[in-house]
Each structure stands twice: as C-alpha cells, then as structure tokens.
Design a protein around this motif. Structure first.
Motif, PDB file in Angstrom:
ATOM      1  N   VAL A  14       0.824  -1.329   0.156  1.00 59.67           N
ATOM      2  CA  VAL A  14      -0.086  -0.028  -0.228  1.00 59.67           C
ATOM      3  C   VAL A  14       1.393   1.148   0.293  1.00 59.67           C
ATOM      4  CG1 VAL A  14      -2.044   0.710   1.412  1.00 59.67           C
ATOM      5  CG2 VAL A  14      -1.687  -1.195   1.157  1.00 59.67           C
ATOM      6  N   PHE A  15       1.903   1.316   0.689  1.00 59.21           N
ATOM      7  CA  PHE A  15       2.933   2.659   0.758  1.00 59.21           C
ATOM      8  C   PHE A  15       3.829   2.795  -0.446  1.00 59.21           C
ATOM      9  CE2 PHE A  15       7.277   3.960   0.809  1.00 59.21           C
ATOM     10  CZ  PHE A  15       7.420   4.853   1.259  1.00 59.21           C
ATOM     11  N   TRP A  16       4.041   1.748  -1.232  1.00 62.17           N
ATOM     12  CA  TRP A  16       4.352   1.474  -2.753  1.00 62.17           C
ATOM     13  C   TRP A  16       3.506   2.420  -3.423  1.00 62.17           C
ATOM     14  CZ3 TRP A  16       9.106   3.635  -2.939  1.00 62.17           C
ATOM     15  CH2 TRP A  16      10.095   2.311  -1.637  1.00 62.17           C
ATOM     16  N   GLY A  17       2.148   2.584  -3.473  1.00 59.03           N
ATOM     17  CA  GLY A  17       1.170   2.976  -4.149  1.00 59.03           C
ATOM     18  C   GLY A  17       1.755   4.729  -3.652  1.00 59.03           C
ATOM     19  N   ILE A  18       1.972   4.798  -3.108  1.00 59.62           N
ATOM     20  CA  ILE A  18       2.186   6.578  -3.131  1.00 59.62           C
ATOM     21  C   ILE A  18       3.339   7.181  -3.747  1.00 59.62           C
ATOM     22  CG2 ILE A  18       2.387   8.373  -0.657  1.00 59.62           C
ATOM     23  CD1 ILE A  18       1.469   6.567   1.112  1.00 59.62           C
ATOM     24  N   PRO A  19       5.009   7.163  -3.551  1.00 63.13           N
ATOM     25  CA  PRO A  19       5.341   7.644  -4.801  1.00 63.13           C
ATOM     26  C   PRO A  19       5.376   7.073  -5.834  1.00 63.13           C
ATOM     27  CG  PRO A  19       6.245   5.789  -3.154  1.00 63.13           C
ATOM     28  CD  PRO A  19       5.291   5.939  -2.466  1.00 63.13           C
ATOM     29  N   THR A  20       4.793   6.071  -5.779  1.00 64.74           N
ATOM     30  CA  THR A  20       5.095   5.563  -7.391  1.00 64.74           C
ATOM     31  C   THR A  20       3.513   6.944  -8.399  1.00 64.74           C
ATOM     32  OG1 THR A  20       3.487   3.343  -7.017  1.00 64.74           O
ATOM     33  CG2 THR A  20       5.951   3.951  -8.111  1.00 64.74           C
ATOM     34  N   ALA A  21       1.936   6.908  -7.733  1.00 69.67           N
ATOM     35  CA  ALA A  21       1.808   7.664  -7.608  1.00 69.67           C
ATOM     36  C   ALA A  21       2.032   9.349  -7.875  1.00 69.67           C
ATOM     37  CB  ALA A  21       0.179   8.002  -6.977  1.00 69.67           C
ATOM     38  N   LEU A  22       2.619   9.771  -7.344  1.00 73.35           N
ATOM     39  CA  LEU A  22       3.282  11.111  -7.119  1.00 73.35           C
ATOM     40  C   LEU A  22       4.259  11.018  -8.363  1.00 73.35           C
ATOM     41  CD1 LEU A  22       3.789  11.468  -3.266  1.00 73.35           C
ATOM     42  CD2 LEU A  22       2.128  12.837  -4.869  1.00 73.35           C
ATOM     43  N   MET A  23       5.014  10.740  -8.454  1.00 73.11           N
ATOM     44  CA  MET A  23       6.754  10.835  -9.180  1.00 73.11           C
ATOM     45  C   MET A  23       6.718  10.409 -10.684  1.00 73.11           C
ATOM     46  SD  MET A  23       9.133  11.596  -5.942  1.00 73.11           S
ATOM     47  CE  MET A  23       8.384  10.026  -5.339  1.00 73.11           C
ATOM     48  N   GLY A  24       7.310  10.926 -11.369  1.00 73.38           N
ATOM     49  CA  GLY A  24       7.118  10.146 -13.331  1.00 73.38           C
ATOM     50  C   GLY A  24       8.397  11.049 -13.568  1.00 73.38           C
ATOM     51  N   GLY A  25       9.271  10.102 -14.936  1.00 75.19           N
ATOM     52  CA  GLY A  25      10.669  11.123 -14.753  1.00 75.19           C
ATOM     53  C   GLY A  25      11.546  10.064 -14.614  1.00 75.19           C
ATOM     54  N   VAL A  26      12.649  10.666 -15.324  1.00 75.55           N
ATOM     55  CA  VAL A  26      13.833  10.075 -14.973  1.00 75.55           C
ATOM     56  C   VAL A  26      13.800  10.180 -12.917  1.00 75.55           C
ATOM     57  CG1 VAL A  26      15.632  11.694 -15.056  1.00 75.55           C
ATOM     58  CG2 VAL A  26      16.236   9.655 -14.889  1.00 75.55           C
ATOM     59  N   GLY A  27      13.815  11.276 -12.838  1.00 79.06           N
ATOM     60  CA  GLY A  27      14.069  11.867 -10.938  1.00 79.06           C
ATOM     61  C   GLY A  27      13.184  10.690 -10.259  1.00 79.06           C
ATOM     62  N   ALA A  28      11.978  10.027 -11.245  1.00 76.92           N
ATOM     63  CA  ALA A  28      11.062   9.233 -10.399  1.00 76.92           C
ATOM     64  C   ALA A  28      12.036   7.986  -9.992  1.00 76.92           C
ATOM     65  CB  ALA A  28       9.931   8.707 -11.191  1.00 76.92           C
ATOM     66  N   ALA A  29      12.831   7.661 -10.470  1.00 77.75           N
ATOM     67  CA  ALA A  29      14.091   6.787 -11.011  1.00 77.75           C
ATOM     68  C   ALA A  29      14.766   6.536  -8.852  1.00 77.75           C
ATOM     69  CB  ALA A  29      14.808   6.202 -11.669  1.00 77.75           C
TER      70      ALA A  29
END
Length: 445
Positions: free
Chosen positions: A371-386
């Motif tokens: 459930v927690f990992w649904g938070i950052p992956t919904a917030l960020m994208g692009g190379v910065g997300a990596a």
C-alpha cells in the motif's frame, strides 16, 4: 477538484477520443494478461532474493556457535547488508533507468547469488561483516528497480494490487525458505565435512544464480518489444500509461534529493522497515524462545505467519485500491504490527499464543509496504522518479541495519527480546502518526 494523493489518479481526457469505461472488458483482459505475464517471474525473483537476504536468520542458529559470534555481532552483520545497499541504491537505479531492466536486473541477481554462495566461507566477525556488506552492494537497486519497472506497465490505480502480488513473495519466501532452510541445515550437516549453515548459503545461492540468468531472457524493457500483446492491446496500454503519466510530477534527479516529500516518505518507510526487519531477522529466535528446540520444527512454524500474511496483504492492497485510500490502511496495519510484536514476546512462554501474536504481527507488517509503494509511484514520474524511489527505499532500508543491531545489542545487554520489541513497536506507531499527518490530496502535497 484535487486528485487523491494516495489512490488512483483522475485521467485527463484524450483529445478526439471518447473516454472508455474504466473497467471495460478490454481493459480487464489486458491487465489480467499483463499480470500473468509479468508478475510470476518477478515473484520468483523476489523469493530467491529475499531468501538470500534473510537466510542468515536461520544460519544464525548454528553459525553463532561454530564461529563464536555474539548476538550483537550477528545483529551488526545482518544489518551491515543495508549499508552497502544504501550507498549503491541510487546509482544502481539510475543505471537501470538508462540500460533497462532486462540487463540490469539480471546483473544484480547473478552478482548477489555469487556473494551469497561465498558467505559459506565466513570464518569470523570480520569476514562475516565483509560478505554481508558485499551482498548489500550486489543487491542494491533490485527492489526499487522492480517497483520502477512495474510503473512502466501498470497505471497507478492498479499498482498497489500488482505490487502486493509481487511483494507477497516476502511472506511466501518465509513460508518456503523457513522449512527448506531448516531441512538443509539439519539433513546436510556434516556432509562432505561442511556444516549445515554452509550448505544453506551454497544451495540457496545457486538457486538465485539460475533465476538471475533466466531474467536476461524473460524480462522486456518496452511495450513494443513484447510479442504477446497485439496492436490494440499495446495502444490501449500506451493510452492508459500516458494519461497516468500526466498526473505525476516529472522532476530531475537533483529534485529527488531536494524534495521534502521524498525525505518524508523515506522517514515513513524507515519506521515501517524497522518493524519488517525486526520480524524477519528475529522470527526464528522468537519461536525458539517460546520453547521449540528442533531447527526443522522452527522452520515449519515460521511458515505459518508467512502464509497467512501473504493472503492478507493481497486482500488489504485490493481494498486500498478499491477505495482509493492509502493513509488509513498504512496506519492501521502499522499499529496492528506493533501490537503483534509486543504480544509475541509477552506471551513467549506459551507457544501457540506467541505464534498467534506473530501471525497478527506478520499480517500488519507485511501488508504495509504494497500500500505504501502506491504513494510515491503515484506522485512522481520521469527520470527523477527512479532516483526518488531509490532514495526512499535506501533511506527506509537503513532500518535494516539499525533494527537487527539494536535488538541484538539489547538482547545481549538485558537477556530478553522485550526491550527490542518495544523499540520496534514505537517505530511502527510513529509510522502511523507520520502517514496520518500527511496531506490527503496531491494538490495539498
């Protein structure tokens, strides 16, 4: 209207194309196919990864006596893995983003399997520390790389369930690894002059090597490269992923290190991981403390909390996705884990009551991360997300060093596991407080 921060994102309208029902038969068939094609192999890979990471908790039952190591040395050695993991996590995930999962995940798995096998040659505290550190260096980037990889195939409103299916490998690895590790150590002890714990590292390391080689041939980096999706399915998937990408903030690598949200999520994950690694590194010891003597029986009993929590974590993640809610789910699971950990020690003189408490702890603790990992992956994208996902993961995984070391030190000092469990319970309660204090929408964030 604000978009839910902890749930699925509202998708923007696509110009010149009528909106399709969110759960059309075509979409349901597409994501069912993706799940069956992608998740099973990643599930297997995470099982062997996690077994290699925590099989030291079973090796400990013989290894400490053979090498004359203290509980504090064991705790430090178990945790030093995460120092190597921390240092190389972000660079590893950036390399994966550049060269693709197919090559880099295979490289990670082959390298760590070799180091895991070499752990059989540990002869004292120093060599134990060095090998555990190198294992962390080798595995760095694996988990956040997989999370990033899944975000390129599944939109955010489906990701908690998919991550839960993938992360169910953690309790399943306990259910498989516990009995298998106990059997190896008991049945192969002395064969060809090798101690049971040496055979443990050798056999389970070779299993990881086989899966690592297979990763190079099984994984695909791009939608266009797969043959098992037709043109219509590829177009629909690309449409969904593009709409989902528009709801996320695309930032630079530098932004991942300066964004307060990233560090807050890292702090939250640190508290969660304190409980998680306290459970996985000390579960066999807690079962033995309740009066179970046989290594094989300890391995079998350790499978019970793992199996039950594997089912629970999938159901809880599905419930979180259904209701587009993350904060309360994380908080309730954290408190449940804290209660279970404390009760397992307080009821330690009663085997079955202690086991029931460990089941409660495993359900709560193992159900948080998907459930927690649904938070950052919904917030960020692009190379910065990596970079951001790697920063969050490696910050949280520092708890993998702190948790076993603190518990080992407190056990050596006090002779009991209770003080260490109190520390873990406090960390989990703090996680609940942090997540409930976070803003509920992306706009507020």
């Amino acid at each position: 209207m604000s978009t839910p921060l902890y749930g699925g994102a509202e998708r923007p309208a696509v110009p010149n194309k009528p909106a399709e029902p969110a759960e059309s038969a075509e979409r349901m068939a597409l994501y069912r196919k993706l799940a069956w094609r992608i998740v099973p192999f990643l599930f297997l890979a995470f099982i062997v990864a996690y077994i290699d990471r925590v099989n030291v908790s079973f090796a400990k039952l013989q290894m400490l006596t053979d090498l004359s190591l203290s509980e504090t040395v064991y705790g430090a050695g178990a945790g030093i893995f995460f120092l190597g993991y921390f240092i190389f996590e972000v660079p590893s995930n950036l390399i994966l983003h550049r060269v693709g999962a197919r090559i880099w995940i295979a490289r990670i798995m082959v390298t760590w399997s070799i180091v895991s096998c070499l752990t059989m040659f540990a002869s004292g505290a120093t060599s134990f520390y060095v090998l555990r550190f190198l294992l962390g260096v080798a595995e760095a980037g694996f988990f956040p790389g997989i999370v990033l990889y899944l975000s390129t195939w599944f939109p955010s409103n489906r990701r908690s369930q998919i991550i839960a299916l993938f992360m169910a490998a953690i309790p399943v690895s306990g259910a498989i690894g516990g009995p298998v590790s106990g059997w190896i150590m008991q049945q192969l002890a002395g064969v060809h002059g090798l101690a049971g714990w040496k055979w443990l590292f050798l056999i389970e390391g070779i299993a990881s090597l086989v899966v690592g080689i297979a990763a190079f041939f099984v994984l695909h980096d791009r939608i266009e490269s797969v043959s098992w999706l037709n043109k219509e399915e590829k177009a629909l998937l690309a449409l969904d992923l593009e709409a989902d990408a528009q709801t996320r903030a695309h930032q630079t690598v530098r932004g991942a290190f300066t964004n307060p949200k990233v560090w807050l999520l890292g702090m939250l994950y640190f508290c969660i991981a304190m409980g998680n690694y306290g459970l996985v590194f000390w579960l066999p010891t807690m079962i033995r403390a309740s009066g179970v003597v046989s290594v094989a029986n300890i391995g079998l009993l350790s499978a019970v909390p793992s199996l039950i929590s594997a089912v629970a974590m999938i159901l809880i993640a599905r419930h979180a996705d259904k209701h587009d809610e993350r904060r309360k789910h994380v908080a309730v699971c954290a408190v449940l884990g804290a209660i279970g950990m404390l009760a397992s020690v307080l009821l330690g003189q009663h085997v079955w009551l202690s086991m029931a408490a460990l089941v409660v702890a495993a359900i709560g603790i193992n159900s948080i991360a998907p459930v927690f990992w649904g938070i950052p992956t919904a917030l960020m994208g692009g190379v910065g997300a990596a970079a951001a996902i790697a920063v969050i993961n490696c910050t949280g995984n520092l708890a993998g060093f702190v948790s076993p070391y603190v518990i080992g030190f407190l056990k050596d000092t006090t002779g009991t596991l209770l003080p260490g469990m109190i520390v873990l319970a406090c960390a989990l309660v703090l996680a609940a407080v942090i997540v409930l204090a976070m803003p509920a929408t992306r706009k507020a964030a």
